[in-house]
Design a protein around this motif. Structure first.
Motif, PDB file in Angstrom:
ATOM      1  N   ALA A  91      -8.053  75.873  52.514  1.00  0.00           N
ATOM      2  CA  ALA A  91      -8.787  75.062  53.597  1.00  0.00           C
ATOM      3  C   ALA A  91      -8.257  73.733  54.103  1.00  0.00           C
ATOM      4  CB  ALA A  91      -9.636  75.369  52.825  1.00  0.00           C
ATOM      5  N   LEU A 151     -15.061  77.293  59.188  1.00  0.00           N
ATOM      6  CA  LEU A 151     -14.379  76.711  57.445  1.00  0.00           C
ATOM      7  C   LEU A 151     -15.074  75.194  57.162  1.00  0.00           C
ATOM      8  CD1 LEU A 151     -12.538  77.359  55.226  1.00  0.00           C
ATOM      9  CD2 LEU A 151     -10.919  76.069  57.132  1.00  0.00           C
ATOM     10  N   PRO A 152     -15.347  74.336  57.874  1.00  0.00           N
ATOM     11  CA  PRO A 152     -15.439  73.141  57.679  1.00  0.00           C
ATOM     12  C   PRO A 152     -17.395  73.476  57.204  1.00  0.00           C
ATOM     13  CG  PRO A 152     -15.205  73.085  60.172  1.00  0.00           C
ATOM     14  CD  PRO A 152     -14.642  74.622  59.960  1.00  0.00           C
ATOM     15  N   LEU A 159      -7.283  73.355  57.888  1.00  0.00           N
ATOM     16  CA  LEU A 159      -8.664  72.470  58.623  1.00  0.00           C
ATOM     17  C   LEU A 159      -7.973  71.656  59.619  1.00  0.00           C
ATOM     18  CD1 LEU A 159     -11.729  71.723  56.861  1.00  0.00           C
ATOM     19  CD2 LEU A 159     -11.717  72.545  58.887  1.00  0.00           C
ATOM     20  N   THR A 172     -15.262  78.796  49.406  1.00  0.00           N
ATOM     21  CA  THR A 172     -15.232  78.792  48.436  1.00  0.00           C
ATOM     22  C   THR A 172     -14.466  78.087  46.872  1.00  0.00           C
ATOM     23  OG1 THR A 172     -16.301  81.089  48.864  1.00  0.00           O
ATOM     24  CG2 THR A 172     -16.031  80.457  46.498  1.00  0.00           C
ATOM     25  N   LEU A 173     -13.171  79.102  47.551  1.00  0.00           N
ATOM     26  CA  LEU A 173     -12.201  77.958  46.994  1.00  0.00           C
ATOM     27  C   LEU A 173     -11.879  76.104  47.023  1.00  0.00           C
ATOM     28  CD1 LEU A 173      -9.089  80.584  47.588  1.00  0.00           C
ATOM     29  CD2 LEU A 173     -10.101  80.281  45.579  1.00  0.00           C
ATOM     30  N   GLY A 174     -12.198  76.054  47.863  1.00  0.00           N
ATOM     31  CA  GLY A 174     -12.024  74.710  48.402  1.00  0.00           C
ATOM     32  C   GLY A 174     -12.972  73.834  47.916  1.00  0.00           C
ATOM     33  N   TYR A 199     -15.097  74.662  46.147  1.00  0.00           N
ATOM     34  CA  TYR A 199     -15.513  75.126  43.973  1.00  0.00           C
ATOM     35  C   TYR A 199     -13.931  73.515  43.642  1.00  0.00           C
ATOM     36  CZ  TYR A 199     -15.148  75.400  38.928  1.00  0.00           C
ATOM     37  OH  TYR A 199     -14.813  76.383  38.130  1.00  0.00           O
ATOM     38  N   LEU A 249     -17.333  74.652  53.710  1.00  0.00           N
ATOM     39  CA  LEU A 249     -16.689  74.424  53.034  1.00  0.00           C
ATOM     40  C   LEU A 249     -17.889  73.259  52.196  1.00  0.00           C
ATOM     41  CD1 LEU A 249     -12.807  72.710  53.583  1.00  0.00           C
ATOM     42  CD2 LEU A 249     -13.967  73.452  51.533  1.00  0.00           C
ATOM     43  N   LEU A 259     -11.579  80.747  52.142  1.00  0.00           N
ATOM     44  CA  LEU A 259     -11.359  79.489  52.384  1.00  0.00           C
ATOM     45  C   LEU A 259     -11.920  78.712  51.571  1.00  0.00           C
ATOM     46  CD1 LEU A 259      -8.351  79.902  55.405  1.00  0.00           C
ATOM     47  CD2 LEU A 259      -8.450  80.056  52.900  1.00  0.00           C
ATOM     48  N   MET A 273      -6.638  75.715  45.044  1.00  0.00           N
ATOM     49  CA  MET A 273      -7.416  76.289  45.676  1.00  0.00           C
ATOM     50  C   MET A 273      -7.416  75.423  46.981  1.00  0.00           C
ATOM     51  SD  MET A 273     -10.036  76.911  42.310  1.00  0.00           S
ATOM     52  CE  MET A 273     -11.585  77.308  42.956  1.00  0.00           C
ATOM     53  N   LEU A 274      -7.479  74.312  46.922  1.00  0.00           N
ATOM     54  CA  LEU A 274      -8.037  73.188  48.087  1.00  0.00           C
ATOM     55  C   LEU A 274      -6.703  73.231  48.881  1.00  0.00           C
ATOM     56  CD1 LEU A 274     -10.189  71.797  49.592  1.00  0.00           C
ATOM     57  CD2 LEU A 274      -9.326  69.575  48.310  1.00  0.00           C
TER      58      LEU A 274
END
Lengths: 279, 300, 506
Positions: free
Chosen positions: B30, A155-156, B34, A94-96, A98, A159, A92, B26-27
């Protein structure tokens, strides 16, 4: 003349560097060496004063831990929790990351800061609301719940790190690929991602470390069956004494998988982090 | 502060298409995860900080701003912040100096860099719980290796039982465990420094200190701030080692705010007050983070 | 923009409320079978000569709750380890699956509090520490009287009378005796451990010099104890110990326990209301720590700790036990269950050289703080789970199981049942510390002193009030400041009183 002066100065510098590094290594490693040695001692040897440096090693503590102590199970639980939360965070993140780096968001910096700030909540304060959510969805005592809890801090982090890595990558190659007909996602997947692999590995290692080392979440959200190693370590402190032999053996067991992982990706780790933040 | 860029008003269909961009897709996962793990807890903490849980934990009553007032009035909270400042500033300072110092040494070392890095980073994989146990084991006056060494030099103080030594001891455990993280991050920054300026300085006959002062440190400034930011986020949040070694004592000398929060939340089950403390800690950390980031980008 | 944000937020709030509203399924009460009245029949458990058997009404189907899973949450204490090691007996007899989760008391309090706070019943059987769990959450526990009275369920073997009564009061009730919330499960008590070899060495000279026998005994006073400790300090080198006395004076619960013994021996207590140590009360009333007796106790404790092993200030009960086992101190007020550790040659250099007695006397009496705990049933559990949990309670607190715990190599905790102390082997072990029985049950070396300590004239229970965790923290924090030399005893007493009275609103 001048040449020998320079080279002798160089020699002194080299000696100084390695002396300083030697002291640093003693400072860092002596506790760990002592921990490993102690885990191989009998209880009587462990508590002798002055401390014993030579002794006949015994593996009985390890034998006990992995047969009756169920440490194999705890090790497995720790690995499942740490690796799956790391995988989720990396995918997640890497996707986010980017998207954030390339997406031209109007308040990109603010979003990025909000992301990293979600990781700043004190653990003790975060546990109460998480417990309420988990109780509602019957996640207490499940490995899934623990993985979910770890995602709150991994995750944070992932990201944010991945965003930094992508941001410093010049976008020209991706643009060229898109001109050649690649979609945006293909440009990300085929062009950008391979270039940040070292950063991805480094981020993964640190995520792994954060999850692997966690005690506060694991002690609340696991039950006996899916306990992780740090929780098992805390249980060695009981009402009738501390099982020091097992505590030292636990310490040894806890660093071994991470040491192996660390060794395996060491080169990526040093290279990978260098890509972050330094534009 | 970033300025919002003015954009033309899009049509309804355009807006929809704009929403389903690759980036947004893509975002989205996440952000959804979150949001789900952070928005409810955040709102809950605000709600809880306005409630009183002390009579019935599952049936709180409205308390207005009483918990927030206690936060200001309670001398124990103030005391804990004082300890926290000493703990965090000294700990971060030492970690920064030692971490950067070792990174520079490794950077200058002609050989063996990878070996030293690998060994040096071992402590970060010792879980803080175990680090606490290990610290206790080494400093225990009855059987600790370090206590024994100190005793050979005539130091018989009980490290964790004495006000003057307990806080330094827990700081040093933190420094032991986390300095390598700073080293690791900074070293990677050093390794990616452009080589031209350094070579140019070499030709000009600059000393090492001149190179350090005018080239190396300025160029790796930002990565050092990143390392500090990561550490400063965690130094207040994590209490595992102190919890195991001194539990905040003696005489409250190691009771950092995170430990006080733990007491209030889980020993007293005073969830309302705990929420107020937790939010205040969050605010402090956010300000700190903002300051770091501003410093970081201030040099652009 | 702001409007949008507001809309999203309110949606979330509504969602949260909806989530909070639903859930909480009601379990159905399954087939109550008709039970014959009156006659009781022995259950399918091991029987021990001289102990009351586990019995149920005739026709009671022990397997009727088969398939139920019980989560038992307990502190990692010896009895729970022993029960976990022997749980098969219960599981085979009832078909109930038991998951025993052990953790340190702090984590237990945290988990139980969170579980009650969320209104769930993750844990069915709860280790109800009288001060940190029971006093605060008694309304969350099932009234065991109703299960005991239920004619369709097994009875407590030997009845409530077989429990040690002072322990039943502390462990089982809260505020009044109307409802019984827990059954006594373990019973650590603080008594005095001392080194017989050290005492033998100093006896003659000490007697000559000071005029009394230095060997600790039920009639020794704290002042005399001080003199003995001081004497041993002076002759430490030749005696092979470092200090005369050691204490559990880390800024922690243990410090309050250690101090309470002296406070009460001097005739003082924390509150004006002296009846809080048994069944407890919701509000303790005013503190009584600034009375002359109390100040004297503070002063003495401060004086005593000045000559104690300096490590004392970093030790909880574990640290103290390790130091005692390492032979560093000659005397230590310690929980009696550490006897088995002291007698274990693998962990202790002083095995065979340890004796126990009640704590020294103050001007008033000898006070030995009790630290036992009961187990109770979560009221949020379903009816079926409650009944299955009752079966577990009956079994786990039965005399047979308590004897099994005593004999267990992984456990070794002492029983909370009168009848067990009348079993021949147990009696023999207590009488003769060198016997085979005593070697099998090393905990019993401290048991004679402990049984003395349980007598009303020697027993001390700390105040059982819902605010105890906070009060405890205030007490041990201020005491720690006193021991660190930051404030004098009088200021300490005043500071505790002020903070506690503010907390309880008195």
């Amino acid at each position: 003349m001048a040449g020998t002066k320079v080279s002798s100065r160089k020699l002194i510098t080299t000696v100084l560097i390695y002396t300083a590094l030697g002291i640093a290594m003693v400072w860092a490693l002596l506790p760990i060496i002592w921990m490993v040695l102690s885990s191989l001692k009998t209880e009587a040897n462990m508590f002798s004063m002055p401390p014993k440096f030579t002794f006949k090693p015994t593996f009985s503590t390890y034998a006990f831990m992995f047969t009756e102590g169920n440490f194999g199970g705890f090790l497995k639980n720790s690995m499942i929790a740490a690796f799956s939360s790391t995988a989720i965070a990396l995918i997640l993140g890497t996707l986010g990351g980017y998207a954030l780096a390339r997406g031209n968001y109007r308040r990109g910096k603010d979003i990025a800061f909000w992301i990293i700030s979600t990781r700043m909540t004190p653990v003790a304060a975060a546990i109460v609301p998480l417990y309420i959510i988990f109780a509602k969805f019957h996640l207490i005592g499940t490995t899934f719940g623990l993985v979910f809890a770890y995602t709150t801090f991994n995750l944070p982090f992932a990201l944010w790190m991945m965003m930094t890595f992508f941001a410093e990558l010049p976008p020209d190659m991706e643009h060229a690929a898109m001109v050649d007909g690649a979609t945006k996602f293909q440009a990300f997947y085929r062009i950008a991602l391979p270039q940040v692999t070292p950063g991805l590995v480094a981020t993964g290692i640190l995520c792994l470390m954060f999850a692997w080392n966690d005690f506060a979440f694991a002690s609340v959200f696991t039950s006996h069956e899916n306990q992780t190693i740090p929780v098992a370590a805390s249980l060695l402190v009981s009402q009738t004494g501390i099982a020091w032999g097992q505590a030292m053996a636990t310490g040894t067991v806890i660093i071994t998988p991470m040491l192996i992982t660390g060794l395996a990706v060491r080169k990526y780790l040093v290279r990978g982090l260098s890509m972050g933040a330094v534009k | 502060m970033p300025q919002p860029q003015p954009k033309g008003a899009p049509s309804a269909g355009g807006r929809l298409a704009r929403f389903f961009t690759t980036e947004n897709m893509m975002l989205a996962p996440a952000m959804l995860v979150l949001a789900s793990v952070s928005i409810f807890p955040f709102l809950y903490l605000i709600y809880a900080s306005l409630m009183d849980f002390s009579l019935a934990i599952d049936n709180p009553t409205f308390a207005g701003f009483r918990n927030w007032l206690r936060l200001v009035k309670d001398p124990l909270i103030f005391q804990s912040w004082k300890v926290t400042i000493v703990y965090a500033v000294t700990g971060l300072g030492l970690e920064l100096i030692l971490g950067v110092g070792i990174a520079l040494l490794l950077y200058a070392a002609p050989w063996g860099r990878n070996l030293f890095v690998t060994l040096w980073m071992l402590p970060i994989f010792v879980a803080p719980v175990v680090a606490g146990l290990l610290g206790w084991f080494l400093l225990n006056s009855s059987y600790g290796l370090y206590a024994w060494v100190l005793q050979q030099f005539g130091v018989h103080t009980d490290i964790f039982g004495t006000v003057a030594t307990a806080l330094p001891a827990v700081i040093l455990i933190d420094v032991w465990e986390w300095t390598p993280l700073i080293t690791l991050i900074v070293l990677s920054g050093l390794q990616s420094l452009p080589t031209e300026p350094l070579e140019a300085a070499e030709v000009d006959g600059a000393t090492y200190w001149q190179k350090l002062r005018y080239i190396i440190l300025p160029l790796s400034f930002r990565i050092i701030v990143v390392a500090l930011l990561i550490r400063s986020m965690d130094i207040m949040r994590f209490i595992d080692t102190i919890f195991i070694t001194t539990a905040g004592g003696p005489a409250d000398s190691t009771k950092i705010i995170g430990l006080r929060l733990f007491d209030v939340a889980f020993r007293f089950m005073d969830i309302g007050f705990a929420a107020a403390i937790g939010l205040s800690m969050l605010v402090v950390t956010i300000f700190l983070g903002k300051a770091f980031i501003r410093v970081m980008y201030g040099r652009e | 923009m702001k409007k949008k944000l507001f809309a999203i937020l309110s949606c979330l709030v509504i969602l949260t409320l909806v989530l909070a509203g639903c859930g909480g399924e009601k379990a159905k009460d399954t087939a109550k079978e008709p039970a014959a009245q009156g006659k009781l029949v022995d259950g399918p458990f091991k029987k021990v000569e001289g102990l009351p058997a586990i019995q149920a009404p005739e026709g009671f189907d022990w397997k009727q709750f088969a398939g139920v899973e019980l989560n038992v949450i307990s502190e990692n204490t010896p009895p729970s380890s022993a029960i976990a090691a022997n749980i098969k007996e219960f599981e085979e007899a009832t078909g109930i699956k038991v998951n025993i989760q052990q953790m340190d008391l702090g984590t237990l309090v945290q988990k139980v509090g969170l579980d009650f706070g969320a209104g769930s019943s993750k844990y069915h059987v709860i280790y109800a520490d009288p001060y940190q769990v029971l006093a605060k959450y008694s309304s969350k526990f099932v009234d065991l009287n109703e299960l005991e009275k239920d004619p369709t369920l097994p009875k407590i073997p030997g009845g409530l009378e077989d429990f040690i009564q002072s322990q039943l009061e502390i462990d089982g009730y809260m505020g009044s005796k109307d409802k019984l919330y827990a059954l006594p499960y373990d019973c650590p008590t603080m008594v005095l451990a001392y080194r017989t070899d050290v005492m033998a060495k100093i006896k003659e000279n000490f007697l000559k010099e000071k005029g009394f026998d230095p060997t600790p005994n039920p009639n020794m006073t704290w002042e005399q104890y001080y003199q003995v400790a001081e004497y041993i300090n002076k002759h430490a080198a030749e005696l092979g110990v470092k200090y005369g006395t050691g204490h559990q004076a880390k800024q922690y619960d243990s410090l309050m326990c250690d101090f309470s013994n002296i406070l009460n021996a001097y005739g003082a207590d924390y509150f004006e209301n002296r009846d809080l140590g048994g069944i407890g009360a919701a509000n303790p009333g005013k503190t009584a720590l600034t009375t002359p007796e109390a100040i004297q106790a503070f002063e003495f404790y401060n004086k005593l700790l000045k000559i104690a092993h300096p490590g004392s200030k970093s030790w909880d009960w574990n640290g103290l036990a390790e130091a005692f086992a390492a032979g560093e101190v000659a005397m230590a007020p310690e929980w009696h269950e550490f006897a088995s550790m002291f007698e274990n040659p693998e962990k202790s250099k002083v095995a065979g050289k340890v004796a126990w007695t009640t704590l020294p006397k103050g001007p008033k009496r000898s006070a030995n703080i009790f630290g036992g705990t009961g187990i109770g049933i979560n009221a949020n559990a379903s009816e079926k789970e409650k009944k299955a949990a009752w079966l577990f309670l009956v079994w786990a607190t039965s005399p047979q199981t308590q004897l099994m715990i005593l004999e267990s190599p992984v456990g070794g905790a002492t029983p909370s049942r009168n009848s067990v102390y009348n079993v021949a082997s147990v009696k023999k072990a207590m009488e003769d510390p060198t016997s085979e029985e005593a070697k099998k049950m090393p905990n019993l070396t401290s048991m004679k002193a402990t049984l003395e300590a349980w007598k009303a004239e020697n027993a001390y229970g700390r105040p059982k009030v819902p605010q105890w965790p906070q009060i405890d923290t205030i007490v041990f924090t201020e005491l720690s400041k006193m021991l660190a030399g930051q404030q004098d005893p009088k200021t300490t007493a005043e500071s505790i009183s002020k903070q506690v009275d503010a907390l309880t609103g008195n």
